[in-house]
Design a protein around this motif. Structure first.
Motif, PDB file in Angstrom:
ATOM      1  N   ALA A  99       0.869  -1.178   0.000  1.00 43.49           N
ATOM      2  CA  ALA A  99       0.000   0.000   0.000  1.00 43.49           C
ATOM      3  C   ALA A  99       0.903   1.223   0.000  1.00 43.49           C
ATOM      4  CB  ALA A  99      -0.908   0.001   1.222  1.00 43.49           C
ATOM      5  N   TYR A 100       0.479   2.269  -0.715  1.00 43.06           N
ATOM      6  CA  TYR A 100       1.356   3.420  -0.905  1.00 43.06           C
ATOM      7  C   TYR A 100       0.859   4.686  -0.223  1.00 43.06           C
ATOM      8  CZ  TYR A 100       3.114   0.156  -4.355  1.00 43.06           C
ATOM      9  OH  TYR A 100       3.610  -0.985  -4.962  1.00 43.06           O
ATOM     10  N   ASP A 101      -0.258   4.587   0.495  1.00 41.74           N
ATOM     11  CA  ASP A 101      -0.696   5.714   1.312  1.00 41.74           C
ATOM     12  C   ASP A 101      -1.538   5.171   2.461  1.00 41.74           C
ATOM     13  OD1 ASP A 101      -3.665   5.806   0.664  1.00 41.74           O
ATOM     14  OD2 ASP A 101      -2.863   6.186  -1.340  1.00 41.74           O
ATOM     15  N   GLY A 102      -1.778   6.023   3.452  1.00 39.15           N
ATOM     16  CA  GLY A 102      -2.461   5.577   4.650  1.00 39.15           C
ATOM     17  C   GLY A 102      -3.887   5.118   4.417  1.00 39.15           C
ATOM     18  N   MET A 103      -4.625   5.801   3.533  1.00 43.26           N
ATOM     19  CA  MET A 103      -6.015   5.433   3.284  1.00 43.26           C
ATOM     20  C   MET A 103      -6.112   4.070   2.602  1.00 43.26           C
ATOM     21  SD  MET A 103      -7.734   7.770   4.678  1.00 43.26           S
ATOM     22  CE  MET A 103      -9.347   7.295   4.059  1.00 43.26           C
ATOM     23  N   GLU A 104      -5.220   3.821   1.643  1.00 40.34           N
ATOM     24  CA  GLU A 104      -5.208   2.519   0.975  1.00 40.34           C
ATOM     25  C   GLU A 104      -4.916   1.416   1.978  1.00 40.34           C
ATOM     26  OE1 GLU A 104      -2.913   0.182  -2.708  1.00 40.34           O
ATOM     27  OE2 GLU A 104      -2.183   2.126  -1.990  1.00 40.34           O
ATOM     28  N   ALA A 105      -3.967   1.661   2.874  1.00 39.37           N
ATOM     29  CA  ALA A 105      -3.633   0.665   3.892  1.00 39.37           C
ATOM     30  C   ALA A 105      -4.818   0.411   4.820  1.00 39.37           C
ATOM     31  CB  ALA A 105      -2.423   1.137   4.699  1.00 39.37           C
ATOM     32  N   ALA A 106      -5.508   1.475   5.217  1.00 42.42           N
ATOM     33  CA  ALA A 106      -6.669   1.326   6.095  1.00 42.42           C
ATOM     34  C   ALA A 106      -7.741   0.468   5.435  1.00 42.42           C
ATOM     35  CB  ALA A 106      -7.217   2.706   6.455  1.00 42.42           C
ATOM     36  N   ASP A 107      -7.954   0.677   4.137  1.00 39.46           N
ATOM     37  CA  ASP A 107      -8.947  -0.118   3.395  1.00 39.46           C
ATOM     38  C   ASP A 107      -8.537  -1.591   3.347  1.00 39.46           C
ATOM     39  OD1 ASP A 107     -11.296  -0.367   1.553  1.00 39.46           O
ATOM     40  OD2 ASP A 107      -9.720  -0.921   0.135  1.00 39.46           O
ATOM     41  N   LEU A 108      -7.268  -1.872   3.084  1.00 41.06           N
ATOM     42  CA  LEU A 108      -6.797  -3.259   3.025  1.00 41.06           C
ATOM     43  C   LEU A 108      -6.929  -3.945   4.381  1.00 41.06           C
ATOM     44  CD1 LEU A 108      -3.609  -2.763   0.819  1.00 41.06           C
ATOM     45  CD2 LEU A 108      -5.662  -4.040   0.181  1.00 41.06           C
ATOM     46  N   LEU A 109      -6.647  -3.215   5.449  1.00 42.75           N
ATOM     47  CA  LEU A 109      -6.744  -3.792   6.794  1.00 42.75           C
ATOM     48  C   LEU A 109      -8.185  -4.127   7.167  1.00 42.75           C
ATOM     49  CD1 LEU A 109      -4.154  -1.464   8.524  1.00 42.75           C
ATOM     50  CD2 LEU A 109      -3.994  -3.966   8.417  1.00 42.75           C
ATOM     51  N   GLU A 110      -9.154  -3.397   6.600  1.00 39.49           N
ATOM     52  CA  GLU A 110     -10.559  -3.699   6.854  1.00 39.49           C
ATOM     53  C   GLU A 110     -11.017  -4.925   6.075  1.00 39.49           C
ATOM     54  OE1 GLU A 110     -12.960  -0.341   6.003  1.00 39.49           O
ATOM     55  OE2 GLU A 110     -12.351   0.791   7.800  1.00 39.49           O
ATOM     56  N   ARG A 111     -10.417  -5.160   4.906  1.00 37.09           N
ATOM     57  CA  ARG A 111     -10.897  -6.213   4.008  1.00 37.09           C
ATOM     58  C   ARG A 111     -10.148  -7.529   4.146  1.00 37.09           C
ATOM     59  NH1 ARG A 111     -10.063  -3.419  -1.544  1.00 37.09           N
ATOM     60  NH2 ARG A 111     -10.786  -5.443  -2.313  1.00 37.09           N
ATOM     61  N   TYR A 112      -8.883  -7.486   4.589  1.00 34.95           N
ATOM     62  CA  TYR A 112      -8.065  -8.701   4.602  1.00 34.95           C
ATOM     63  C   TYR A 112      -7.352  -8.852   5.938  1.00 34.95           C
ATOM     64  CZ  TYR A 112      -8.743  -8.021  -0.424  1.00 34.95           C
ATOM     65  OH  TYR A 112      -9.292  -7.812  -1.662  1.00 34.95           O
ATOM     66  N   THR A 113      -6.831 -10.054   6.171  1.00 39.19           N
ATOM     67  CA  THR A 113      -6.054 -10.321   7.383  1.00 39.19           C
ATOM     68  C   THR A 113      -4.581 -10.458   7.022  1.00 39.19           C
ATOM     69  OG1 THR A 113      -6.399 -12.710   7.180  1.00 39.19           O
ATOM     70  CG2 THR A 113      -7.979 -11.481   8.511  1.00 39.19           C
ATOM     71  N   TYR A 114      -3.722 -10.008   7.930  1.00 44.28           N
ATOM     72  CA  TYR A 114      -2.279 -10.068   7.720  1.00 44.28           C
ATOM     73  C   TYR A 114      -1.598 -10.577   8.985  1.00 44.28           C
ATOM     74  CZ  TYR A 114      -3.432  -7.190   3.686  1.00 44.28           C
ATOM     75  OH  TYR A 114      -3.978  -6.731   2.520  1.00 44.28           O
ATOM     76  N   ASP A 115      -0.424 -11.167   8.790  1.00 47.57           N
ATOM     77  CA  ASP A 115       0.357 -11.652   9.929  1.00 47.57           C
ATOM     78  C   ASP A 115       1.318 -10.601  10.457  1.00 47.57           C
ATOM     79  OD1 ASP A 115      -0.449 -14.589  10.005  1.00 47.57           O
ATOM     80  OD2 ASP A 115       0.204 -14.396   7.920  1.00 47.57           O
ATOM     81  N   LEU A 116       1.646  -9.608   9.618  1.00 42.10           N
ATOM     82  CA  LEU A 116       2.600  -8.571  10.006  1.00 42.10           C
ATOM     83  C   LEU A 116       2.386  -7.345   9.124  1.00 42.10           C
ATOM     84  CD1 LEU A 116       5.269  -7.765  11.582  1.00 42.10           C
ATOM     85  CD2 LEU A 116       6.507  -8.664   9.592  1.00 42.10           C
ATOM     86  N   VAL A 117       2.588  -6.165   9.705  1.00 46.69           N
ATOM     87  CA  VAL A 117       2.544  -4.917   8.940  1.00 46.69           C
ATOM     88  C   VAL A 117       3.893  -4.222   9.069  1.00 46.69           C
ATOM     89  CG1 VAL A 117       1.461  -2.656   8.656  1.00 46.69           C
ATOM     90  CG2 VAL A 117       0.063  -4.638   9.299  1.00 46.69           C
ATOM     91  N   LEU A 118       4.481  -3.870   7.929  1.00 52.18           N
ATOM     92  CA  LEU A 118       5.662  -3.006   7.893  1.00 52.18           C
ATOM     93  C   LEU A 118       5.164  -1.612   7.549  1.00 52.18           C
ATOM     94  CD1 LEU A 118       8.171  -5.284   5.941  1.00 52.18           C
ATOM     95  CD2 LEU A 118       7.817  -5.104   8.411  1.00 52.18           C
ATOM     96  N   LEU A 119       5.371  -0.663   8.441  1.00 56.12           N
ATOM     97  CA  LEU A 119       4.632   0.598   8.382  1.00 56.12           C
ATOM     98  C   LEU A 119       5.554   1.806   8.409  1.00 56.12           C
ATOM     99  CD1 LEU A 119       1.828   1.969   8.496  1.00 56.12           C
ATOM    100  CD2 LEU A 119       1.897   1.709  10.988  1.00 56.12           C
TER     101      LEU A 119
END
Length: 219
Positions: free
Chosen positions: A31-51
């Motif tokens: 993800a290349y901006d905060g809003m895109e990342a927020a949308d992905l976090l609502e829709r999918y599950t992840y084991d780790l975030v590099l932020l």
């Protein structure tokens, strides 16, 4: 396969991180901006975030408010390297804090460390007919136990956790021997030669001219 969300607006850095984590066996989404990342976090599950901290839309600190309730481990990747910045990041809930610029091998080591603490780390590796059980520290080749010294074992783990990546001799020395490299490569070369012989990896553990060594492994 463990899933990593890379939130970084500088595409060359994002591409580099994605390339090397993918080579190490992780499934990456960028993800290349905060809003895109927020949308992905609502829709999918992840084991780790590099932020990253400084992002368009929402900052990394703002995103932490959304990530924290999900219980996903977070490593901040940022150019903000003061003690105050580190403290703020850790107090915001990050599991680790890595300052740019960083070496890929250090990033991968920190990713593994955070995932292990979260109970998600890899406990077993297979390269050809060689199996490594991290929990028991047992290594077998074709089902037959291989006796390694502690440093040979740690060297092996460094290579299998960084497959297809050329590792500099000084990086190898500093990661395995946990001290500064003083320019004498004989210790590294000798241990690599022993590891090659014990595992039959004369072709798989290849020398990289003027750099060091690379483990040739199937992607």
């Amino acid at each position: 396969m463990l899933k990593v969300l890379i939130v970084e607006d500088e595409r060359p850095i994002s591409d580099l991180v994605e390339l090397n984590l993918t080579a190490s066996g992780y499934a990456c989404t960028c993800a290349y901006d905060g809003m895109e990342a927020a949308d992905l976090l609502e829709r999918y599950t992840y084991d780790l975030v590099l932020l990253d901290v400084m992002l368009p839309g929402l900052s990394g600190f703002d995103l932490m408010d959304q990530i924290r309730p999900l219980g996903i481990p977070v490593i901040f990747l940022t150019a903000l390297g003061t003690t105050a910045d580190r403290v703020r990041g850790l107090r915001a809930g990050a599991d680790d804090y890595l300052v740019k610029p960083f070496e890929v091998v250090e990033l991968i080591a920190r990713v593994e460390s955070v995932l292990r603490r979260a109970g998600k780390g890899d406990e077993h590796f297979t390269v050809g007919d060689v199996d490594i059980d991290v929990r028991s520290m047992q290594v077998t080749k074709g089902g037959v136990p291989v006796q390694l010294t502690r440093k040979e074992y740690e060297l092996l783990l460094l290579f299998v956790r960084n497959p297809n990546i050329a590792l500099f001799r000084d990086t190898i020395y500093e990661r395995v021997w946990e001290s500064d490299f003083l320019g004498d490569s004989r210790t590294v070369d000798l241990h690599v030669q022993r590891l090659r012989k014990k595992l039959g990896w004369q072709d798989r553990l290849s020398a990289v001219y003027k750099v060091g060594y690379r483990l040739e492994a199937a992607r």
